[in-house]
Design a protein around this motif. Structure first.
Motif, PDB file in Angstrom:
ATOM      1  N   GLU A  80       0.823  -1.200   0.000  1.00 28.60           N
ATOM      2  CA  GLU A  80       0.000   0.000   0.000  1.00 28.60           C
ATOM      3  C   GLU A  80       0.865   1.260   0.000  1.00 28.60           C
ATOM      4  O   GLU A  80       2.029   1.236   0.397  1.00 28.60           O
ATOM      5  CB  GLU A  80      -0.949   0.017   1.198  1.00 28.60           C
ATOM      6  CG  GLU A  80      -2.037  -1.026   1.124  1.00 28.60           C
ATOM      7  CD  GLU A  80      -3.040  -0.904   2.251  1.00 28.60           C
ATOM      8  OE1 GLU A  80      -4.216  -1.241   2.032  1.00 28.60           O
ATOM      9  OE2 GLU A  80      -2.651  -0.481   3.357  1.00 28.60           O
ATOM     10  N   GLN A  81       0.258   2.344  -0.427  1.00 30.04           N
ATOM     11  CA  GLN A  81       0.927   3.624  -0.577  1.00 30.04           C
ATOM     12  C   GLN A  81       0.115   4.664   0.186  1.00 30.04           C
ATOM     13  O   GLN A  81      -1.109   4.640   0.202  1.00 30.04           O
ATOM     14  CB  GLN A  81       0.967   3.966  -2.069  1.00 30.04           C
ATOM     15  CG  GLN A  81       1.664   5.253  -2.447  1.00 30.04           C
ATOM     16  CD  GLN A  81       1.574   5.484  -3.950  1.00 30.04           C
ATOM     17  OE1 GLN A  81       0.657   4.989  -4.602  1.00 30.04           O
ATOM     18  NE2 GLN A  81       2.499   6.240  -4.496  1.00 30.04           N
ATOM     19  N   LEU A  82       0.821   5.581   0.836  1.00 28.97           N
ATOM     20  CA  LEU A  82       0.188   6.641   1.624  1.00 28.97           C
ATOM     21  C   LEU A  82       0.337   7.973   0.909  1.00 28.97           C
ATOM     22  O   LEU A  82       1.419   8.324   0.447  1.00 28.97           O
ATOM     23  CB  LEU A  82       0.841   6.719   3.008  1.00 28.97           C
ATOM     24  CG  LEU A  82       0.484   7.911   3.895  1.00 28.97           C
ATOM     25  CD1 LEU A  82      -0.983   7.860   4.317  1.00 28.97           C
ATOM     26  CD2 LEU A  82       1.385   7.967   5.129  1.00 28.97           C
ATOM     27  N   ALA A  83      -0.767   8.718   0.833  1.00 33.17           N
ATOM     28  CA  ALA A  83      -0.740  10.092   0.337  1.00 33.17           C
ATOM     29  C   ALA A  83      -1.441  10.965   1.372  1.00 33.17           C
ATOM     30  O   ALA A  83      -2.472  10.575   1.924  1.00 33.17           O
ATOM     31  CB  ALA A  83      -1.443  10.201  -1.015  1.00 33.17           C
ATOM     32  N   ALA A  84      -0.871  12.129   1.664  1.00 38.45           N
ATOM     33  CA  ALA A  84      -1.455  13.008   2.682  1.00 38.45           C
ATOM     34  C   ALA A  84      -1.268  14.467   2.284  1.00 38.45           C
ATOM     35  O   ALA A  84      -0.235  14.847   1.734  1.00 38.45           O
ATOM     36  CB  ALA A  84      -0.819  12.753   4.046  1.00 38.45           C
ATOM     37  N   ASP A  85      -2.285  15.261   2.545  1.00 38.30           N
ATOM     38  CA  ASP A  85      -2.226  16.714   2.418  1.00 38.30           C
ATOM     39  C   ASP A  85      -2.472  17.314   3.795  1.00 38.30           C
ATOM     40  O   ASP A  85      -3.342  16.838   4.533  1.00 38.30           O
ATOM     41  CB  ASP A  85      -3.295  17.264   1.471  1.00 38.30           C
ATOM     42  CG  ASP A  85      -3.102  16.819   0.030  1.00 38.30           C
ATOM     43  OD1 ASP A  85      -1.971  16.461  -0.327  1.00 38.30           O
ATOM     44  OD2 ASP A  85      -4.088  16.825  -0.727  1.00 38.30           O
ATOM     45  N   ALA A  86      -1.729  18.333   4.145  1.00 39.19           N
ATOM     46  CA  ALA A  86      -1.984  19.107   5.362  1.00 39.19           C
ATOM     47  C   ALA A  86      -2.253  20.541   4.930  1.00 39.19           C
ATOM     48  O   ALA A  86      -1.364  21.224   4.416  1.00 39.19           O
ATOM     49  CB  ALA A  86      -0.798  19.047   6.313  1.00 39.19           C
ATOM     50  N   ARG A  87      -3.485  21.000   5.129  1.00 35.68           N
ATOM     51  CA  ARG A  87      -3.854  22.369   4.760  1.00 35.68           C
ATOM     52  C   ARG A  87      -3.931  23.211   6.037  1.00 35.68           C
ATOM     53  O   ARG A  87      -4.761  22.969   6.903  1.00 35.68           O
ATOM     54  CB  ARG A  87      -5.196  22.409   4.030  1.00 35.68           C
ATOM     55  CG  ARG A  87      -5.586  23.819   3.543  1.00 35.68           C
ATOM     56  CD  ARG A  87      -6.939  23.812   2.858  1.00 35.68           C
ATOM     57  NE  ARG A  87      -7.255  25.106   2.277  1.00 35.68           N
ATOM     58  CZ  ARG A  87      -7.798  26.125   2.939  1.00 35.68           C
ATOM     59  NH1 ARG A  87      -8.094  25.988   4.231  1.00 35.68           N
ATOM     60  NH2 ARG A  87      -8.056  27.268   2.333  1.00 35.68           N
ATOM     61  N   PHE A  88      -3.031  24.164   6.139  1.00 36.74           N
ATOM     62  CA  PHE A  88      -3.001  25.068   7.279  1.00 36.74           C
ATOM     63  C   PHE A  88      -3.885  26.266   6.939  1.00 36.74           C
ATOM     64  O   PHE A  88      -3.691  26.933   5.922  1.00 36.74           O
ATOM     65  CB  PHE A  88      -1.570  25.522   7.561  1.00 36.74           C
ATOM     66  CG  PHE A  88      -0.640  24.394   7.922  1.00 36.74           C
ATOM     67  CD1 PHE A  88      -0.339  24.123   9.250  1.00 36.74           C
ATOM     68  CD2 PHE A  88      -0.071  23.591   6.943  1.00 36.74           C
ATOM     69  CE1 PHE A  88       0.512  23.081   9.596  1.00 36.74           C
ATOM     70  CE2 PHE A  88       0.775  22.542   7.270  1.00 36.74           C
ATOM     71  CZ  PHE A  88       1.063  22.288   8.601  1.00 36.74           C
ATOM     72  N   GLY A  89      -4.859  26.527   7.789  1.00 39.48           N
ATOM     73  CA  GLY A  89      -5.811  27.593   7.529  1.00 39.48           C
ATOM     74  C   GLY A  89      -5.276  28.954   7.921  1.00 39.48           C
ATOM     75  O   GLY A  89      -4.096  29.130   8.240  1.00 39.48           O
ATOM     76  N   SER A  90      -6.152  29.925   7.910  1.00 37.75           N
ATOM     77  CA  SER A  90      -5.761  31.298   8.248  1.00 37.75           C
ATOM     78  C   SER A  90      -5.514  31.424   9.742  1.00 37.75           C
ATOM     79  O   SER A  90      -6.207  30.825  10.561  1.00 37.75           O
ATOM     80  CB  SER A  90      -6.866  32.269   7.836  1.00 37.75           C
ATOM     81  OG  SER A  90      -7.060  32.232   6.440  1.00 37.75           O
ATOM     82  N   ALA A  91      -4.492  32.218  10.079  1.00 37.74           N
ATOM     83  CA  ALA A  91      -4.237  32.534  11.476  1.00 37.74           C
ATOM     84  C   ALA A  91      -5.350  33.444  11.989  1.00 37.74           C
ATOM     85  O   ALA A  91      -6.029  34.119  11.204  1.00 37.74           O
ATOM     86  CB  ALA A  91      -2.882  33.216  11.618  1.00 37.74           C
ATOM     87  N   PRO A  92      -5.581  33.481  13.311  1.00 36.21           N
ATOM     88  CA  PRO A  92      -6.643  34.341  13.854  1.00 36.21           C
ATOM     89  C   PRO A  92      -6.533  35.785  13.400  1.00 36.21           C
ATOM     90  O   PRO A  92      -7.532  36.444  13.168  1.00 36.21           O
ATOM     91  CB  PRO A  92      -6.453  34.210  15.361  1.00 36.21           C
ATOM     92  CG  PRO A  92      -5.835  32.863  15.536  1.00 36.21           C
ATOM     93  CD  PRO A  92      -4.951  32.669  14.345  1.00 36.21           C
ATOM     94  N   ASP A  93      -5.300  36.281  13.238  1.00 37.76           N
ATOM     95  CA  ASP A  93      -5.080  37.626  12.721  1.00 37.76           C
ATOM     96  C   ASP A  93      -4.175  37.495  11.509  1.00 37.76           C
ATOM     97  O   ASP A  93      -2.956  37.557  11.604  1.00 37.76           O
ATOM     98  CB  ASP A  93      -4.436  38.528  13.780  1.00 37.76           C
ATOM     99  CG  ASP A  93      -4.214  39.952  13.265  1.00 37.76           C
ATOM    100  OD1 ASP A  93      -4.633  40.233  12.131  1.00 37.76           O
ATOM    101  OD2 ASP A  93      -3.630  40.752  14.000  1.00 37.76           O
TER     102      ASP A  93
END
Length: 401
Positions: free
Chosen positions: A238-251
């Motif tokens: 098996e193969q692993l694929a991952a995305d990490a989306r960092f959202g907007s900071a509070p300011d």
């Protein structure tokens, strides 16, 4: 335990938000590695976990007993305080040696990635059964951990967590480093049409309390200076694929641009390094992506760290970090969305002239019914190249084709 980040507010303006420190295994045995080759304390394989501390420039020795049939993976996790500034040449090196000083395979070095803040780093030294070379015989060997030069950074001793995993020669699976399962012969099916899971998740502080996640979309939050761990089951082939989306900071207008503001790393079932991705961040959404070769495949020595790191099936550990410098003028947490896919990889592709190259692809069904295709392919002898196929999507009817 929550601790204050070790940022110096007066000097840098960084916030001192509470961040989660790495939690050692609760039953970890404390020991003191020998600074000479004599009287090295013994590390036992299996569920045993050990802890020690290493000073800058210090070289510590531990004894391990290897048989002649099993593969051995002896790991060290070095844990700077969250947000500490470390020396540019600081980090840990690990190696496995025979009693006469002969090195078993290649030693490994990992820096603390300290451009603005240190993260936990881990890797192992290995003796792979049937691979040839030195250290094939049964006997007592030495595992060596050496700290780098701390000049320009924090000179205090860094805690290290040690573990010895032994894998039978006819198995591609490692014992679970967290110790809560005896073995992971096959973690179970991942993606490829299996029902998508997801939701909110609180990432763990390290390998011992990593949050278990499956293919799907998962949401978490990070303080500046914090690293969260998640474990994902990846079976042989098996193969692993991952995305990490960092959202907007509070300011979003407040934080400065940080070159290594966000990070996503991956370690294998024996705490070995697989890959590390970093990217810039200035309070606005940013995404990091990774795709691995197939687990427990035969790379023939090609592919570097990624192929080496995917040698085992079992739990794989995603690590997501937010640089403490992001906290300048922004004391709040940043939302993170993890999208994780696991699927069967294609077999080797036949090339003109009869040669082969390792190829792999994952096609995993998302909630909207689309299939996402991602790939990893070898293009030259001794090297592998991650192909940018993340943008490919194939329309698929619901119900699976």
């Amino acid at each position: 335990m929550l601790v204050a980040a070790a940022a110096k507010t007066e000097a840098t303006g960084e916030s001192t938000a509470p961040v989660t420190s790495y939690r050692m295994a609760p039953d970890a045995q404390e020991l003191n590695g020998s600074e000479t080759t004599a009287d090295a304390p013994l590390l036992k394989p299996g569920a045993h976990t050990y802890k020690d501390r290493v000073e800058p420039g210090q070289r510590k020795h531990y004894a391990v007993q290897l048989d002649a049939e099993s593969s051995a993976y002896v790991s060290a996790v070095a844990v700077p305080r969250p947000g500490d500034s470390m020396g540019a040449r600081d980090g840990i090196s690990v190696s496995l040696e025979a009693m006469d000083g002969t090195q078993c395979g290649v030693g490994r070095h990992r820096t603390f990635l300290s451009a603005g803040g240190a993260y936990p780093v881990a890797d192992y030294a290995e003796r792979v059964a049937g691979a040839g070379g030195a250290c094939k015989a049964a006997g007592t060997y030495r595992f060596v951990v050496e700290r780098g030069d701390a000049s320009g950074g924090d000179p205090t001793a860094v805690p290290v967590e040690l573990k010895y995993v032994s894998v039978p020669a006819n198995s591609a699976s490692a014992s679970d480093p967290a110790g809560d399962r005896t073995a992971l012969a096959a973690p179970g099916p991942g993606g490829g049409g299996v029902g998508v899971q997801g939701g909110g998740v609180q990432g763990g502080s390290g390998f011992n309390d990593a949050a278990e996640i499956r293919p799907g979309v998962w949401k978490d939050q990070l303080w500046p200076g914090e690293t969260h761990f998640y474990r994902v089951p990846v079976g042989a082939g098996e193969q692993l694929a991952a995305d990490a989306r960092f959202g907007s900071a509070p300011d979003a207008a407040g934080p400065p641009y940080v070159i290594t503001g966000v990070r996503m790393g991956l370690s294998n079932a024996a705490r070995g390094y697989v890959m590390n991705k970093t990217g810039g961040y200035q309070g606005k959404p940013a995404t990091l992506s990774l795709t691995t070769p197939a687990a427990a495949g035969d790379s023939g020595g090609a592919g570097g760290d990624a192929a080496r790191g995917m040698r085992l099936a079992g739990w794989y550990y995603l690590q997501v970090s937010l640089n403490p410098k992001v906290g300048q003028g922004n004391p709040g947490r940043v939302p993170v969305t993890l999208t994780v896919d696991v699927g069967k990889a294609r077999k080797e592709a036949r090339q003109p002239g009869g040669s082969t190259r390792p190829t792999a692809a994952v096609a995993v069904r998302h909630r909207d019914g689309r299939l996402r295709a991602v790939g990893y392919a070898g293009v030259t002898t001794g090297s592998l190249l991650l192909l940018g196929l993340g943008g490919w999507t194939l329309a698929a009817r619901r119900g699976g084709e």
